[in-house]
Design an enzyme around this catalytic site. Sequence first.
Site, short mmCIF file in Angstrom:
data_model
loop_
_atom_site.label_atom_id
_atom_site.label_comp_id
_atom_site.label_asym_id
_atom_site.label_seq_id
_atom_site.Cartn_x
_atom_site.Cartn_y
_atom_site.Cartn_z
N ASN A 1 15.30 -1.85 39.39
CA ASN A 1 16.47 -1.16 38.83
C ASN A 1 17.74 -1.87 39.32
OD1 ASN A 1 18.50 0.63 38.12
ND2 ASN A 1 17.94 2.18 39.66
N TRP A 2 18.38 -2.57 38.40
CA TRP A 2 19.56 -3.37 38.81
C TRP A 2 20.81 -2.52 38.95
CZ3 TRP A 2 19.12 -8.28 35.13
CH2 TRP A 2 17.89 -8.91 35.37
N LYS A 3 20.72 -1.26 38.58
CA LYS A 3 21.88 -0.34 38.65
C LYS A 3 23.09 -0.99 37.97
CE LYS A 3 20.04 1.54 42.89
NZ LYS A 3 20.24 2.45 43.99
N HIS B 1 17.29 9.57 37.56
CA HIS B 1 17.52 8.91 38.86
C HIS B 1 18.46 9.79 39.69
CE1 HIS B 1 18.89 6.00 41.83
NE2 HIS B 1 17.84 5.26 41.52
N GLU C 1 20.95 9.15 41.38
CA GLU C 1 22.38 8.85 41.19
C GLU C 1 22.89 9.49 39.90
OE1 GLU C 1 21.99 4.61 41.63
OE2 GLU C 1 21.50 4.90 43.75
N GLU D 1 11.36 9.26 45.00
CA GLU D 1 12.44 8.53 45.66
C GLU D 1 13.19 9.49 46.58
OE1 GLU D 1 13.53 4.79 43.37
OE2 GLU D 1 14.82 6.36 42.60
N GLY E 1 19.07 3.04 48.99
CA GLY E 1 20.23 2.22 49.29
C GLY E 1 20.73 2.36 50.71
N SER F 1 14.63 1.86 49.43
CA SER F 1 14.72 0.72 50.35
C SER F 1 13.40 -0.04 50.50
CB SER F 1 15.26 1.17 51.71
OG SER F 1 16.56 1.70 51.57
N GLY G 1 15.61 -0.96 44.07
CA GLY G 1 17.01 -1.17 43.74
C GLY G 1 17.48 -2.50 44.31
N GLY G 2 18.11 -2.43 45.48
CA GLY G 2 18.76 -3.60 46.10
C GLY G 2 17.91 -4.87 46.10
#
Length: 262
Positions: A13-15, A99, A101, A171, A177, A217, A238-239
């Site tokens: 997920n590149w957000k 998600h 977020e 998650e 993150g 993470s 993510g990251g």
Amino acid sequence: MKKLHGKPIIAGNWKMHKTNSEALELVQEIRNAAGELKETELVVIPPFPALSEVKKILQNSPVEVGAQNMYWEEEGAYTGEVSPPMLKDAGCTYVVIGHSERREYFGETNQTVNKKIKAALDHSLTPIVCIGETKKEREEEKTNQKIKTQLSEGFTNMTQEEIQQVIIAYEPIWAIGTGLTATPDQAQEVHHFIREQSKEAYGKEIGDYAIILYGGSVKPKNAYPLVKEPDINGALIGGASLKCESFIQIAKESIKAYKDKK
Ligand code: PEP
């Protein structure tokens, strides 16, 4: 939709990262590396503007494309929203729904998640539905309660056929993150709970085959012990998905973990 048992799903997920030119550079590198990773299902999830171009680079490659969100209507006066047919047309086969977020910053609820899951399935998009608890909920030992509510409300009025097409991503919000990761034991405990809930609601077979990803993470160094847990079927990243090297390394660790599974 394809059946995905027997290999880990590794979804990045590149957000809200990567302009189109950056996205194309990254996906070209992923495409080049993906040839040797047939024992995993790799999914890249770029921002909306890059979807079509990313898909073009991935033509005739096993790497799939997903979107980070969508609206449930097919078209209409919904300024700023993107519909399921638009995602299909851009080449998506997956869509992330709910998600944390989106829930935290954009007011998504279990009810909107439910509508989005149904819309995704109606258009043959595989939903990756995110659930998880906050730090406070974990500390107050309310994790299972939160998960149970997210599952029962988010999956309300769904048939057994529909439920089989859904991927769940556990998650824990405190791990997204933050660099904090659930330990393999902590993650396994919740994944097992989710599987048991699924068995209770839809029967043993559906529960046994439910695909449950872990997110929070995930890095190359912790991917192996997490994915090796019996109820963890891959990762939502993510990251570490923003760089080809770490994304691919996680995929390789996950393939090893699947082979060594308890
Ligand atoms: C995510 O965005 O779903 C996620 C798990 O992010 P990160 O890997 O950066 O914690």
